[in-house]
Write a protein that holds these residues in place. Structure first.
Motif, PDB file in Angstrom:
ATOM      1  N   LEU B   9       0.745  -1.138  -0.057  1.00 19.06           N
ATOM      2  CA  LEU B   9       0.127  -0.063   0.002  1.00 19.06           C
ATOM      3  C   LEU B   9       0.941   1.415  -0.103  1.00 19.06           C
ATOM      4  O   LEU B   9       0.500   2.408  -0.613  1.00 19.06           O
ATOM      5  CB  LEU B   9      -0.999  -0.138   1.336  1.00 19.06           C
ATOM      6  CG  LEU B   9      -2.098  -1.106   1.338  1.00 19.06           C
ATOM      7  CD1 LEU B   9      -2.644  -1.013   2.529  1.00 19.06           C
ATOM      8  CD2 LEU B   9      -3.235  -0.607   0.146  1.00 19.06           C
ATOM      9  N   LEU B  10       1.957   1.105   0.650  1.00 18.49           N
ATOM     10  CA  LEU B  10       2.734   2.344   0.871  1.00 18.49           C
ATOM     11  C   LEU B  10       3.558   2.618  -0.459  1.00 18.49           C
ATOM     12  O   LEU B  10       3.579   3.858  -0.954  1.00 18.49           O
ATOM     13  CB  LEU B  10       3.915   2.212   1.835  1.00 18.49           C
ATOM     14  CG  LEU B  10       3.596   2.680   3.318  1.00 18.49           C
ATOM     15  CD1 LEU B  10       4.765   2.098   4.307  1.00 18.49           C
ATOM     16  CD2 LEU B  10       3.561   4.177   3.343  1.00 18.49           C
ATOM     17  N   LEU B  12       2.095   1.828  -3.365  1.00 17.93           N
ATOM     18  CA  LEU B  12       1.296   2.378  -4.193  1.00 17.93           C
ATOM     19  C   LEU B  12       0.805   3.962  -3.960  1.00 17.93           C
ATOM     20  O   LEU B  12       0.588   4.817  -4.821  1.00 17.93           O
ATOM     21  CB  LEU B  12       0.001   1.659  -3.883  1.00 17.93           C
ATOM     22  CG  LEU B  12      -0.449   0.396  -4.844  1.00 17.93           C
ATOM     23  CD1 LEU B  12      -1.362  -0.449  -4.321  1.00 17.93           C
ATOM     24  CD2 LEU B  12      -0.567   0.715  -6.312  1.00 17.93           C
ATOM     25  N   PHE B  13       0.874   4.224  -2.652  1.00 15.74           N
ATOM     26  CA  PHE B  13       0.602   5.859  -2.273  1.00 15.74           C
ATOM     27  C   PHE B  13       1.734   6.471  -2.753  1.00 15.74           C
ATOM     28  O   PHE B  13       1.460   7.567  -3.319  1.00 15.74           O
ATOM     29  CB  PHE B  13       0.824   5.616  -0.687  1.00 15.74           C
ATOM     30  CG  PHE B  13       0.490   7.074  -0.272  1.00 15.74           C
ATOM     31  CD1 PHE B  13      -0.714   7.776  -0.574  1.00 15.74           C
ATOM     32  CD2 PHE B  13       1.324   7.603   0.732  1.00 15.74           C
ATOM     33  CE1 PHE B  13      -0.964   9.064  -0.133  1.00 15.74           C
ATOM     34  CE2 PHE B  13       0.857   8.983   1.129  1.00 15.74           C
ATOM     35  CZ  PHE B  13      -0.078   9.557   1.000  1.00 15.74           C
ATOM     36  N   VAL B  15       3.704   5.982  -5.405  1.00 18.69           N
ATOM     37  CA  VAL B  15       3.421   6.210  -6.868  1.00 18.69           C
ATOM     38  C   VAL B  15       2.329   7.235  -7.000  1.00 18.69           C
ATOM     39  O   VAL B  15       2.438   8.059  -7.754  1.00 18.69           O
ATOM     40  CB  VAL B  15       3.095   4.827  -7.324  1.00 18.69           C
ATOM     41  CG1 VAL B  15       2.556   5.060  -8.906  1.00 18.69           C
ATOM     42  CG2 VAL B  15       4.111   3.976  -7.351  1.00 18.69           C
ATOM     43  N   GLY B  16       1.236   7.255  -6.031  1.00 15.58           N
ATOM     44  CA  GLY B  16       0.000   8.272  -6.489  1.00 15.58           C
ATOM     45  C   GLY B  16       0.698   9.585  -5.997  1.00 15.58           C
ATOM     46  O   GLY B  16       0.164  10.490  -6.756  1.00 15.58           O
TER      47      GLY B  16
END
Lengths: 366, 326
Positions: B9-10, B12-13, B15-16
């Motif tokens: 998740l981190l 992905l975050f 990247v976001g």
């Protein structure tokens, strides 16, 4: 069912005093957390101003003079619902964690273990992403049914719905074996987590919103959220507290509990659904805040023993107080995720307690 | 949450965050719902309050009087207000705000992309300029509006919408004339770029927003950035509409003739040489013909405020250096 197996009868003198002490301390802690939580925040407001606003708006005493509208809004519409929201969520998660640890007899059990978190996360993520993919849904997405947002509704529905599916799969012949329940929950969670990951990948700018939901936040708790979630959590607590005998019996294992006259399958089903309701209501207003539901019941089991007559209310008080303090820490640290604070503060303390007590943390061996 | 899932998740975050920094619009709102001209403002400039406006999220708001205390929840909004000579009315900004220089001193109400609602309320604003598409989370917009604060959501997805938003803020602030003059100037400069590139070849242009853990981010399909590259005289190589990413093999197949390194603005280790060394990239025409160009104007290219025209001109210079030779 009426078998006298309560491990530590509380009705006698010394035990009752002890219970009163534990609950009194818990209540005092919660009260202190409440006062500090409302008094402090990212904007500093003088304590007498806070008291003046609270006294005027809640009790109708005193005049609002000298306090600006902004201060009044911050105290009444931002801090108060946020602090009460933290209480409700902390209480709900600790309560559910206690129950799951008892019925699953598993030290790793937390309120999310059988799929509630994964289901709620998928629901919330859909609620966040869908308006971006289908722009027509964006209008009114913020304020839907009963003033609750689409995200909250989908999170609650996702949590409850997922557990219903997990139970339907795990159940066989009226029995609900713990291992099957755990494994089914794990498998279904993994599947739903894949859905969340896919939506996150395709979410563009909404990724930050999804991430903040997954990390948990009490920033957006409103009075309406509270009006819905608080009665659910309170009702579940009362219903669970009334079933303390079942919870104590289940600590002995499914077999012995059945021999002592408990309808194990049905009772587990009821307890699971009650705990799921509390978890889903909590998660719907705050996102998935970790750690509270796992650590608080453990900690108290080490401290006060496994009798649910004391453990359940004590967990609720400590869970509520802990989350209020953790959220305050998060606010003062510039809005970092509250789950980070619960872990940073709670984990070392928990480890210290574990080592000090030299006892294994499995609930059935405590 | 298991450590493994948390780590995923981190990632992905992060990247976001990178993707978010590019301000590449990734979802579209129906253009017809934008800026319905319900303004009661007189066209001559002296706005009549109370004034009812419709913002980019289709929300209506009514301003009782000329706003004197503005909170801006996005750097582009700050730049719009300042360009309309209302910088001294701004009482709250984000920690990303850096232009014009004086806003750095203003109180921060957004830190680490988190809106501090308490701080917004404490600033006692009579106008909050929010951003759309979850840059300001919808939940926060709702919360602020529920508290009775006038929130104007700005979410421009094209050059025309930037100028429309400038006009909208101009109307809100009673600065219609200043807004009209600014829009006029911007439109003249856009027209100049358009006519300069009108008859030129349009190279297949890949704008690198970021490359993170092997995922390549660029202008998404239908995004502001893609339309900007087009206006600047390039044919954009586009990524997925929502994630704004493109697979390496799709990029190789698209075979860009020109690679613009927007991320070099923030990271000086990204150079034409480092790009040539990336496995698989050497086959692209742009790399083979030495048409990999460092762009240092990513901030203005991706910030939908008045300086977007600076960004457009920077892009046009990078795509057609000969046409803009001094």
């Amino acid at each position: 069912m009426r078998a006298g197996v309560a491990p530590r009868p509380l009705v006698r003198g010394p035990a009752l005093t002890r219970a009163a002490l534990v609950l009194g301390a818990g209540g005092a802690l919660l009260l202190a957390a409440l006062v500090v939580g409302i008094g402090l925040g990212s904007v500093s407001i003088a304590p007498d101003d806070v008291l003046r606003v609270l006294g005027h708006r809640l009790l109708g005493i005193g005049a609002p003079s000298g306090v600006s509208d902004a201060v009044e809004t911050i105290v009444i519409d931002l801090r108060l619902p946020r602090v009460l929201g933290a209480m409700v969520v902390g209480a709900g998660l600790a309560c559910a964690g206690t129950v799951f640890q008892a019925i699953l007899r598993n030290p790793m059990a937390d309120p999310y273990i059988i799929g509630t978190a994964a289901g709620a996360s998928l629901g919330a993520t859909i609620g966040i992403v869908l308006p971006l993919i289908v722009p027509a849904l964006a209008i009114g997405a913020g304020s839907a049914w009963l003033g609750l947002g689409v995200v909250q509704l989908l999170a609650f529905g996702g949590g409850v719905g997922t557990v219903l599916i997990v139970i339907a799969i795990a159940r066989s012949g009226g029995r609900l074996p713990s291992v099957t329940l755990l494994l089914t929950g794990y498998a279904v969670s993994s599947l739903l987590a894949a859905g969340v990951a896919l939506l996150m990948f395709a979410s563009g700018r909404a990724l930050a919103a999804i991430f903040s939901w997954l990390m948990g936040s009490l920033a957006a708790v409103s009075w309406i959220d509270l009006a819905i979630a608080a009665p659910v959590v309170l009702g579940v607590f009362v219903a669970l507290f009334a079933r303390w005998r079942s919870l104590n019996l289940l600590l002995l294992g499914d077999g012995p509990a059945a021999h002592l006259g408990l309808d194990v399958g049905r009772e587990k089903l009821r307890l699971t659904m009650l705990a799921t309701l509390a978890t889903s209501a909590a998660v719907a207003i705050s996102g998935t805040i970790g750690f509270v539901g796992l650590v608080v019941p453990h900690l108290l089991r080490l401290a006060v023993g496994p009798d649910h007559r004391l453990l359940l209310p004590a967990s609720v008080l400590l869970g509520a107080a802990l989350l209020v303090m953790a959220d305050l820490g998060a606010r003062l640290a510039g809005g970092i995720p509250v789950g980070v604070v619960t872990a940073v503060v709670g984990a070392p303390f928990f480890l210290w307690l574990l080592r000090r007590s030299r006892r294994v943390s499995a609930p059935n061996s405590a | 949450m298991t450590p493994h899932r948390l780590r995923a998740l981190l990632l992905l975050f992060l990247v976001g965050l990178l993707a978010a920094c590019t301000a590449t619009p990734s979802a579209s709102t129906d253009p017809s719902t934008r800026i319905a001209a319900t303004s009661a403002a007189s066209p001559s400039g002296a706005a009549a309050y109370p004034l009812t406006l419709t913002d980019d999220a289709g929300r209506e708001l009514t301003l009782e009087a000329e706003p004197r205390r503005i909170v801006s929840l996005a750097p582009s909004n700050t730049e719009i207000a300042c360009a309309l000579d209302a910088c001294d009315r701004i009482v709250g900004v984000t920690d990303f705000d850096d232009y014009p220089a004086q806003v750095v001193e203003v109180d921060k109400v957004v830190t680490m992309a988190q809106v501090d609602v308490e701080a917004v309320v404490a600033a006692e604003p009579d106008l909050v300029l929010a951003a759309g598409n979850e840059l300001t989370p919808t939940a926060v917009i709702d919360q602020l509006a529920d508290l009775g604060l006038p929130v104007l959501v700005l979410y421009p997805e094209s050059l025309e919408e930037v100028t429309a938003d400038i006009a909208l803020v101009g109307a809100a602030l009673g600065r219609d004339d200043a807004a009209a003059a600014l829009v006029d100037d911007m439109e003249t400069r856009v027209a100049a770029v358009e006519s300069a590139v009108a008859d030129l070849e349009r190279p297949r242009t890949f704008y690198e927003v970021s490359v993170f853990e092997g995922t390549i981010y660029t202008a998404g399909e239908g995004s502001f950035l893609a339309s900007l590259i087009e206006t600047a005289g390039g044919a954009p190589v586009i990524g997925d509409a929502l994630s704004t990413s493109i697979e390496l093999e799709d990029l190789v197949a698209a075979d860009p003739e020109l690679i613009l390194l927007g991320d070099a603005t923030y990271d000086e280790t990204i150079t034409p040489e480092s790009v040539a060394e990336r496995p698989g990239w050497e086959t692209m025409t742009a790399v083979a013909t030495d048409r990999v160009v460092v762009v240092t104007e990513d901030v203005v290219i991706t910030r939908p405020g008045p300086r977007i025209v600076d960004g457009l001109e920077a892009l046009a210079r990078a795509i057609h250096p000969d046409a803009f030779a001094e």
